[in-house]
Design an enzyme around this catalytic site. Structure first.
Site, PDB file in Angstrom:
ATOM      1  N   ASP A  47       0.859  -1.164   0.000  1.00 32.39           N
ATOM      2  CA  ASP A  47       0.000   0.000   0.000  1.00 32.39           C
ATOM      3  C   ASP A  47       0.904   1.224   0.000  1.00 32.39           C
ATOM      4  O   ASP A  47       2.045   1.179   0.447  1.00 32.39           O
ATOM      5  CB  ASP A  47      -0.941  -0.023   1.218  1.00 32.39           C
ATOM      6  CG  ASP A  47      -2.120   0.934   1.038  1.00 32.39           C
ATOM      7  OD1 ASP A  47      -3.000   0.951   1.892  1.00 32.39           O
ATOM      8  OD2 ASP A  47      -2.136   1.667   0.019  1.00 32.39           O
ATOM      9  N   GLY A  99      -0.784   6.492   1.953  1.00 32.95           N
ATOM     10  CA  GLY A  99      -1.766   7.556   2.181  1.00 32.95           C
ATOM     11  C   GLY A  99      -2.723   7.218   3.297  1.00 32.95           C
ATOM     12  O   GLY A  99      -2.929   7.999   4.234  1.00 32.95           O
ATOM     13  N   ASP A 112      -7.662  -7.544   1.037  1.00 32.74           N
ATOM     14  CA  ASP A 112      -6.693  -7.599   2.142  1.00 32.74           C
ATOM     15  C   ASP A 112      -7.412  -7.084   3.381  1.00 32.74           C
ATOM     16  O   ASP A 112      -8.273  -6.182   3.273  1.00 32.74           O
ATOM     17  CB  ASP A 112      -5.466  -6.705   1.864  1.00 32.74           C
ATOM     18  CG  ASP A 112      -5.691  -5.283   2.359  1.00 32.74           C
ATOM     19  OD1 ASP A 112      -6.277  -4.484   1.596  1.00 32.74           O
ATOM     20  OD2 ASP A 112      -5.328  -4.989   3.530  1.00 32.74           O
TER      21      ASP A 112
HETATM   22  C1  LIG Z   1      -9.844  -6.534  13.806  1.00 37.82           C
HETATM   23  O1  LIG Z   1     -10.016  -5.822  12.559  1.00 37.82           O
HETATM   24  C2  LIG Z   1      -9.623  -4.521  12.544  1.00 37.82           C
HETATM   25  O2  LIG Z   1      -9.109  -3.980  13.498  1.00 37.82           O
HETATM   26  C3  LIG Z   1      -9.856  -3.773  11.292  1.00 37.82           C
HETATM   27  C4  LIG Z   1      -9.374  -2.460  11.172  1.00 37.82           C
HETATM   28  C5  LIG Z   1      -9.638  -1.746  10.002  1.00 37.82           C
HETATM   29  C6  LIG Z   1     -10.341  -2.361   8.958  1.00 37.82           C
HETATM   30  C7  LIG Z   1     -10.698  -1.611   7.743  1.00 37.82           C
HETATM   31  C8  LIG Z   1      -9.527  -1.240   6.892  1.00 37.82           C
HETATM   32  N1  LIG Z   1     -10.126  -0.435   5.826  1.00 37.82           N
HETATM   33  C9  LIG Z   1      -9.410   0.106   4.857  1.00 37.82           C
HETATM   34  N2  LIG Z   1      -8.091  -0.100   4.639  1.00 37.82           N
HETATM   35  C10 LIG Z   1      -7.799   0.716   3.581  1.00 37.82           C
HETATM   36  C11 LIG Z   1      -6.583   0.987   2.943  1.00 37.82           C
HETATM   37  C12 LIG Z   1      -6.559   1.947   1.923  1.00 37.82           C
HETATM   38  N3  LIG Z   1      -5.358   2.256   1.324  1.00 37.82           N
HETATM   39  C13 LIG Z   1      -5.323   3.231   0.392  1.00 37.82           C
HETATM   40  N4  LIG Z   1      -4.136   3.560  -0.184  1.00 37.82           N
HETATM   41  N5  LIG Z   1      -6.437   3.914  -0.006  1.00 37.82           N
HETATM   42  C14 LIG Z   1      -7.653   3.641   0.519  1.00 37.82           C
HETATM   43  O3  LIG Z   1      -8.654   4.289   0.142  1.00 37.82           O
HETATM   44  C15 LIG Z   1      -7.745   2.625   1.535  1.00 37.82           C
HETATM   45  C16 LIG Z   1      -8.964   2.327   2.145  1.00 37.82           C
HETATM   46  C17 LIG Z   1      -8.976   1.385   3.173  1.00 37.82           C
HETATM   47  N6  LIG Z   1      -9.970   0.960   3.976  1.00 37.82           N
HETATM   48  C18 LIG Z   1     -10.796  -3.663   9.070  1.00 37.82           C
HETATM   49  C19 LIG Z   1     -10.549  -4.383  10.241  1.00 37.82           C
END
Ligand SMILES: COC(=O)c1ccc(CCNc2nc3cc4nc(N)[nH]c(=O)c4cc3[nH]2)cc1
Length: 374
Positions: A93, A96, A268
């Site tokens: 990733d 950002g 992921d």
């Molecule tokens: C126990 O489980 C947890 O703690 C937990 C924490 C966060 C997520 C959600 C993660 N969500 C997420 N990751 C992301 C990574 C991303 N990277 C880029 N560059 N751009 C994005 O627009 C983006 C959106 C995301 N949305 C899911 C699970």
């Protein structure tokens, strides 16, 4: 071994797709789940185990690795693959999202990129779109993500529009910086928040750049599942069918089933690993929270029919004891169980699409979860 990056769409079942990405470091069977190896390690796992569970690719994070051990240092040490001893594909990733969620953000500037303070030692760092691609190159990443801005929801239209336009401009800059690297890929990231016309604008803008793959970003940021699914239904028809689609940060097993049904190829999420370290087990019969006192004297394993030793050979009573005692082995066993379950689910999804029975598979799987843990 092919020298280029190639996605083959093998068959479809409704909007669900069975495919394969071929890269010099190996093949990726899609739909794929990518275990998260944030700082060069899938926490609490040996990478041989991760491979044995069926993972074809893991995720690394530019933000964490640039801060520690440092991108130039990783390059001096021979690159991420040899340093962590994972010879298969790695997707990184761009940083950002992690800057927004972890660092003390100093500034976002369309031209300069992001300026932020490290969550580790407070040092100030700058990351432009070009620098993000340079870092991912120094790491040796096989699939590199554009630098983007992920807007937290809920947000108003003007903020989402401004951010989405900036991410589109950054996609072009990242494509220029990435140049032509046979065998590697740079994916664009669709933004647009929860506003359909901005999602379409973003997807069409990226499709026009003729990239090797497309991520759907800006989701799994706290919005209800039906909003996330609606945005997929809005976005995916605008993306080229012959390129892989990657839904970032998703998700629970239910999120994955429903997103595959709408045409997502790659996932992921920290869910299986982070939840495992906190005592939560994912099984074929749904979730089991091993912190709960009801397991204290339950000698049954999590799943006696599983071929994963963590699920088959250890009693819930022992797992409960390890979790309550905060023993490392608790997190190790539950991470092993959870990553096994996620890969078992992906294998079932791929087989069901191949045989044209995905709708039935999805309904039966959700029904098994609903039956709950006996
Ligand atoms: C126990 O489980 C947890 O703690 C937990 C924490 C966060 C997520 C959600 C993660 N969500 C997420 N990751 C992301 C990574 C991303 N990277 C880029 N560059 N751009 C994005 O627009 C983006 C959106 C995301 N949305 C899911 C699970």
């Amino acid at each position: 071994m092919s020298e280029d990056f190639r996605f083959t769409l093998k068959t479809t079942d409704g909007d669900a797709r069975l495919g394969e990405i071929t890269m010099p470091r190996g093949q990726i069977r899609t739909p794929a789940f990518m275990p998260v190896g944030t700082a060069g390690t899938v926490k609490a796992m040996y990478l041989d185990q991760v491979r044995d569970l069926g993972a074809d690719i893991i995720l690394g994070n530019t933000y964490h690795l640039m801060l520690r051990p440092g991108a130039e240092r990783v390059a001096r040490l021979g690159g991420l693959h040899s340093l962590i001893r994972w010879p298969h594909p790695i997707l990184t990733d761009s940083g950002g999202f992690q800057v927004m969620s972890l660092a003390a953000l100093r500034e976002i500037d369309d031209k300069k990129g992001v300026t932020f303070k490290s969550h580790i030692d407070g040092s100030v760092h700058h990351m432009s779109p070009e620098r993000s691609i340079e870092i991912q190159g120094l790491l040796g990443s096989d699939i590199q993500m554009q630098l983007d801005e992920c807007v937290r929801l809920p947000a108003e239209r003007p903020e989402i529009e401004k951010s989405t336009e900036m991410s589109l401009r950054w996609a072009e800059r990242c494509r220029e910086a990435f140049g032509d690297q046979p065998g590697k890929a740079m994916f664009g990231i669709v933004q647009g928040g929860d506003i359909p016309d901005l999602r379409i604008r973003s997807a069409r803008g990226l499709a026009g750049l003729d990239l090797k793959g497309y991520a759907v970003g800006g989701l799994a940021v706290g919005e209800p599942q039906d909003v996330m699914l609606d945005m997929l239904e809005t976005t995916l028809p605008e993306l080229p069918a012959q390129k892989p689609r990657y839904l970032m940060g998703v998700g629970t097993p239910d999120d994955i089933l429903k997103s595959v049904a709408r045409g997502i190829d790659m996932f992921d999420c920290v869910m299986p690993t982070r939840a495992g370290r906190h005592g939560l087990a994912f099984t074929r019969r749904g979730k089991v929270n091993l912190r709960n006192a009801r397991h204290a004297e339950d000698l049954r394993p999590l799943d006696e029919e599983s071929d994963c030793p963590a699920a088959r050979d250890y009693s819930r009573a022992y797992l409960h004891h390890l979790v309550r005692s905060n023993e490392s082995l608790g997190g190790m066993l539950l991470t092993w169980n959870n990553l096994h379950y996620y890969q078992y689910l992906m294998q079932g999804i791929r087989a069901a699409i191949a045989e044209g029975r995905y709708a039935t598979f999805m309904a039966e799987t959700q029904n098994d979860w609903a039956r709950g843990d006996i």
